[in-house]
Motif scaffolding. Structure first.
Motif: not given
Length: 266
Positions: A3-24
């Motif tokens: 199955a194809k994995r859903p693509r997620v684009v996070i805009i901004g590599a500040g604390m919020a963006g990096i933390a979100a990417a880390n969790k995902l």
């Protein structure tokens, strides 16, 4: 067939963006990452408001500096885990305050702490009230946007603090009759004492009086709150928004190896 994995684009590599990417990235699907992640950053560095720099051989923070309370703080836990709490290079920090600090106003006036302690106590009491008000707000989903806007015009943190400070000063027994008249005109006339747009330019110790000293001390604490809340003016900060701010208990510290070390770990 996979199955194809859903693509997620996070805009901004500040604390919020990096933390979100880390969790995902930690979300696992059958042993593999569940998402196809892309993290976009427009500048030449990561971190957003976090920016650790070197100046004259010392380390300083151009942006975020403090861990506001270490007990239960995830930032502190990460810094401790990676050994970043202490550093080899001299870094920006505070090593506590003397029990009896010397207070000197601009112009060299040595200020008796007893004169301004009631104002400091008032500020702490009012900020406690602000957070109690924010926490007690009910569900306002039914309130119209127009009514919300009108309410927030008069219910900013800045308006709340200044109204109570003006009342406090008006009731002070040692305020002269002239100062009372000035204060009354400001309360009815519109420019709150110590308006945040006003820039003090005292050049001589004789320029100070009891009221101006208390106002300056109150303004100093307001400025510290503006830094913590990341706003230009407390008049732009809605009372209700204070419930979104959480300060952990415990010591306030900076990170010896730089705030950016936490980002690199994430």
């Amino acid at each position: 067939m996979f199955a194809k994995r859903p693509r997620v684009v996070i805009i901004g590599a500040g604390m919020a963006g990096i933390a979100a990417a880390n969790k995902l990235q930690q979300v696992s699907c059958a042993g593999s990452p569940c998402f196809d992640l892309t993290l976009l950053e427009a500048s030449q560095r990561i971190g957003g408001r976090i920016c650790t720099a070197q100046f004259g051989g010392d380390q300083l923070e151009i942006g975020a500096t403090w861990i506001h309370g270490i007990e239960g703080s995830p930032i502190y836990e990460i810094a401790q885990k990676i050994g970043a709490v202490k550093g080899e290079t001299p870094w920006e920090r505070q090593d506590g305050f003397p029990e009896k600090p010397t207070m000197i106003a601009e112009g060299g006036l040595n200020v008796d702490p007893a004169l301004i302690e009631p104002t400091v106590d008032l500020y702490k009491k009012l900020m406690s009230e602000v957070r109690d008000i924010a926490a007690s707000r009910g569900n306002e989903c039914q309130e119209t946007i127009e009514n919300q806007a009108k309410r927030r015009e008069t219910e900013s943190v800045g308006a709340f603090l200044r109204d109570r400070l003006n009342s406090f000063m008006f009731q002070e027994a040692n305020v002269s009759e002239i100062e009372r008249l000035i204060l009354t005109s400001k309360r009815n006339g519109c420019v709150p004492i110590g308006d945040q747009a006003k820039q003090f330019s005292w050049t001589d110790a004789s320029d100070w009086n009891s009221r101006s000293l208390k106002d300056a001390v109150f303004s100093m604490h307001e400025s510290m709150e503006r830094i913590a809340s990341a706003v230009n003016s407390l008049f732009d900060l809605d009372l209700e928004s204070e419930k979104e701010y959480l300060e952990y208990p415990g010591e306030h510290i900076s990170i010896g190896k730089g705030y950016v070390s936490v980002l690199h770990e994430l």
